[in-house]
Design a protein around this motif. Structure first.
Motif, PDB file in Angstrom:
ATOM      1  N   VAL A  50       0.954  -0.974   0.303  1.00  0.00           N
ATOM      2  CA  VAL A  50      -0.776   0.077  -0.253  1.00  0.00           C
ATOM      3  C   VAL A  50       0.843   1.831  -0.249  1.00  0.00           C
ATOM      4  O   VAL A  50       0.663   1.824  -0.564  1.00  0.00           O
ATOM      5  N   SER A  51       2.203   2.041   1.350  1.00  0.00           N
ATOM      6  CA  SER A  51       2.477   2.441   0.702  1.00  0.00           C
ATOM      7  C   SER A  51       3.257   2.906  -0.735  1.00  0.00           C
ATOM      8  O   SER A  51       3.625   3.755  -0.882  1.00  0.00           O
ATOM      9  N   GLU A  52       4.097   1.568  -0.825  1.00  0.00           N
ATOM     10  CA  GLU A  52       3.922   1.751  -2.060  1.00  0.00           C
ATOM     11  C   GLU A  52       3.273   2.431  -3.598  1.00  0.00           C
ATOM     12  O   GLU A  52       3.247   3.498  -4.172  1.00  0.00           O
ATOM     13  N   ALA A  53       2.181   2.135  -3.613  1.00  0.00           N
ATOM     14  CA  ALA A  53       1.575   2.437  -4.288  1.00  0.00           C
ATOM     15  C   ALA A  53       1.052   3.920  -4.222  1.00  0.00           C
ATOM     16  O   ALA A  53       1.163   4.898  -4.970  1.00  0.00           O
ATOM     17  N   LEU A  54       0.008   4.047  -2.634  1.00  0.00           N
ATOM     18  CA  LEU A  54       0.155   5.846  -2.240  1.00  0.00           C
ATOM     19  C   LEU A  54       1.624   6.260  -2.388  1.00  0.00           C
ATOM     20  O   LEU A  54       1.044   8.057  -3.105  1.00  0.00           O
ATOM     21  N   LEU A  55       2.771   6.332  -2.766  1.00  0.00           N
ATOM     22  CA  LEU A  55       3.761   7.020  -3.138  1.00  0.00           C
ATOM     23  C   LEU A  55       4.396   7.060  -4.591  1.00  0.00           C
ATOM     24  O   LEU A  55       3.944   8.674  -5.448  1.00  0.00           O
ATOM     25  N   LYS A  56       3.566   6.029  -5.135  1.00  0.00           N
ATOM     26  CA  LYS A  56       3.801   6.384  -6.778  1.00  0.00           C
ATOM     27  C   LYS A  56       3.584   6.406  -7.706  1.00  0.00           C
ATOM     28  O   LYS A  56       3.411   6.446  -8.711  1.00  0.00           O
ATOM     29  N   ARG A  57       1.947   5.716  -7.480  1.00  0.00           N
ATOM     30  CA  ARG A  57       0.484   6.616  -7.986  1.00  0.00           C
ATOM     31  C   ARG A  57       0.364   7.413  -8.785  1.00  0.00           C
ATOM     32  O   ARG A  57       0.661   8.685  -7.770  1.00  0.00           O
ATOM     33  N   ARG A  58      -0.129   7.910 -10.117  1.00  0.00           N
ATOM     34  CA  ARG A  58       0.486   8.999 -10.688  1.00  0.00           C
ATOM     35  C   ARG A  58      -0.962   9.586 -11.350  1.00  0.00           C
ATOM     36  O   ARG A  58      -0.729   8.322 -12.471  1.00  0.00           O
ATOM     37  N   THR A  59      -1.549  10.481 -11.942  1.00  0.00           N
ATOM     38  CA  THR A  59      -2.725  10.597 -13.441  1.00  0.00           C
ATOM     39  C   THR A  59      -1.507  10.222 -14.545  1.00  0.00           C
ATOM     40  O   THR A  59      -0.492  10.859 -14.358  1.00  0.00           O
ATOM     41  N   ILE A  60      -2.148   9.548 -14.817  1.00  0.00           N
ATOM     42  CA  ILE A  60      -1.383   9.558 -16.421  1.00  0.00           C
ATOM     43  C   ILE A  60      -2.809   9.040 -16.936  1.00  0.00           C
ATOM     44  O   ILE A  60      -3.582   9.580 -16.941  1.00  0.00           O
ATOM     45  N   ARG A  61      -2.238  10.318 -18.178  1.00  0.00           N
ATOM     46  CA  ARG A  61      -2.858  10.983 -19.479  1.00  0.00           C
ATOM     47  C   ARG A  61      -2.946  10.113 -20.998  1.00  0.00           C
ATOM     48  O   ARG A  61      -3.611  10.508 -21.519  1.00  0.00           O
ATOM     49  N   LYS A  62      -1.687   9.517 -20.162  1.00  0.00           N
ATOM     50  CA  LYS A  62      -1.691   8.921 -22.385  1.00  0.00           C
ATOM     51  C   LYS A  62      -1.049   7.502 -21.650  1.00  0.00           C
ATOM     52  O   LYS A  62      -0.694   6.827 -20.897  1.00  0.00           O
ATOM     53  N   PHE A  63      -1.802   6.825 -22.956  1.00  0.00           N
ATOM     54  CA  PHE A  63      -2.133   4.717 -22.835  1.00  0.00           C
ATOM     55  C   PHE A  63      -1.835   4.411 -23.928  1.00  0.00           C
ATOM     56  O   PHE A  63      -2.025   4.337 -25.101  1.00  0.00           O
ATOM     57  N   THR A  64      -1.296   3.083 -23.417  1.00  0.00           N
ATOM     58  CA  THR A  64      -1.092   2.399 -25.082  1.00  0.00           C
ATOM     59  C   THR A  64      -2.774   1.566 -24.822  1.00  0.00           C
ATOM     60  O   THR A  64      -3.473   1.913 -24.387  1.00  0.00           O
ATOM     61  N   GLN A  65      -2.550   0.550 -26.158  1.00  0.00           N
ATOM     62  CA  GLN A  65      -3.998   0.473 -26.262  1.00  0.00           C
ATOM     63  C   GLN A  65      -3.822  -1.276 -26.345  1.00  0.00           C
ATOM     64  O   GLN A  65      -4.812  -1.711 -26.665  1.00  0.00           O
ATOM     65  N   GLU A  66      -3.262  -1.312 -25.382  1.00  0.00           N
ATOM     66  CA  GLU A  66      -4.033  -2.715 -24.592  1.00  0.00           C
ATOM     67  C   GLU A  66      -4.821  -2.785 -23.612  1.00  0.00           C
ATOM     68  O   GLU A  66      -5.429  -1.933 -23.016  1.00  0.00           O
ATOM     69  N   LEU A  96     -13.619   7.926 -14.723  1.00  0.00           N
ATOM     70  CA  LEU A  96     -12.218   7.502 -14.174  1.00  0.00           C
ATOM     71  C   LEU A  96     -11.801   5.934 -15.621  1.00  0.00           C
ATOM     72  O   LEU A  96     -12.597   5.129 -16.089  1.00  0.00           O
ATOM     73  N   ALA A  97     -11.248   7.181 -16.592  1.00  0.00           N
ATOM     74  CA  ALA A  97      -9.741   6.541 -17.418  1.00  0.00           C
ATOM     75  C   ALA A  97      -8.812   5.524 -17.183  1.00  0.00           C
ATOM     76  O   ALA A  97      -8.394   6.291 -16.340  1.00  0.00           O
ATOM     77  N   LEU A  98      -9.035   4.655 -17.905  1.00  0.00           N
ATOM     78  CA  LEU A  98      -7.927   3.792 -17.601  1.00  0.00           C
ATOM     79  C   LEU A  98      -7.178   2.882 -18.536  1.00  0.00           C
ATOM     80  O   LEU A  98      -7.981   2.650 -20.303  1.00  0.00           O
ATOM     81  N   GLY A  99      -6.194   2.035 -18.290  1.00  0.00           N
ATOM     82  CA  GLY A  99      -5.778   2.051 -18.723  1.00  0.00           C
ATOM     83  C   GLY A  99      -3.842   1.518 -19.021  1.00  0.00           C
ATOM     84  O   GLY A  99      -3.749   2.375 -18.087  1.00  0.00           O
ATOM     85  N   TYR A 100      -3.777   1.161 -20.023  1.00  0.00           N
ATOM     86  CA  TYR A 100      -1.876   0.557 -19.468  1.00  0.00           C
ATOM     87  C   TYR A 100      -0.975   2.602 -19.939  1.00  0.00           C
ATOM     88  O   TYR A 100      -1.367   2.458 -20.722  1.00  0.00           O
ATOM     89  N   PRO A 101      -0.405   2.558 -18.633  1.00  0.00           N
ATOM     90  CA  PRO A 101       0.949   3.776 -18.652  1.00  0.00           C
ATOM     91  C   PRO A 101       1.452   4.029 -20.559  1.00  0.00           C
ATOM     92  O   PRO A 101       2.749   2.971 -20.736  1.00  0.00           O
ATOM     93  N   ALA A 102       1.326   5.043 -20.734  1.00  0.00           N
ATOM     94  CA  ALA A 102       2.418   5.092 -21.985  1.00  0.00           C
ATOM     95  C   ALA A 102       3.408   6.670 -21.660  1.00  0.00           C
ATOM     96  O   ALA A 102       3.586   6.908 -22.677  1.00  0.00           O
TER      97      ALA A 102
END
Length: 189
Positions: free
Chosen positions: A3-19, A147-153
């Protein structure tokens, strides 16, 4: 990842792969939202998974992205989300949904990050058009957020705030998100 890692590293992403995201992973996110903390345990939220290519394409024009970066912050073709989760308030249970939506969306974003799925919490949505597009009754439901979702690009990281809260892309196309220091936000009693 804990949980700590997720809280510290999760950031908003606005560009996604198409997977495409597995339907099971999207259902897991709904489960995380279902079990979030809700005031008085009223549980007034409903969730709609938008997953098909056709439905995903119908939502994108109804959203606005990255107000601080109008030229580069909006995903282009080939960078757009591959799924969305609409967060709807059930008006037969309650009339306001901000607190519940915050808890549910945060739970989904953290759970998504653990799965390697990036997210962007969208508040700038043409709500009336969304409701019409998906034939949802405004008498019964209120679209709270999407909530927009996708794999980060793209990479996104927190940075120390100097004089502005505006996020920006650096020379390496890394999204930098200024955050106030602990000294600035901590009130010592």
């Amino acid at each position: 990842m804990n949980v700590s890692e997720a809280l510290l590293k999760r950031r908003t992403i606005r560009k996604f792969t198409q997977e495409k995201i597995a339907k099971k992973d999207l259902m897991d996110l709904i489960e995380y939202a279902r079990l979030a903390a809700y005031p008085a345990n009223l549980q007034p939220l409903k969730f709609a998974i938008i997953y098909s290519d056709e439905d995903v394409a119908r939502i994108f024009p109804l959203t606005k992205w990255a107000g601080y970066m109008p030229e580069t912050g909006t995903p282009k073709d080939g960078e757009r989300p591959t799924a969305y989760i609409a967060v709807l308030g059930d008006k037969s249970i309650k009339s306001s949904f901000e607190v519940e939506a915050g808890a549910a969306i945060t739970s989904m974003m953290l759970g998504a990050w653990e799965k390697g799925i990036a997210s962007c919490w969208l508040g700038s949505v043409e709500r009336k058009k969304f409701m019409e597009e998906f034939k949802l009754s405004e008498d019964h439901y209120s679209l709270v957020y999407v909530l927009a979702l996708g794999y980060p690009a793209q990479e996104s990281k927190a940075c120390e705030m100097s004089d502005s809260v505006k996020y920006f892309e650096d020379e390496n196309n890394v999204l930098n998100v200024p955050k106030r220091s602990v000294d600035e936000i901590l009130i010592k009693l």
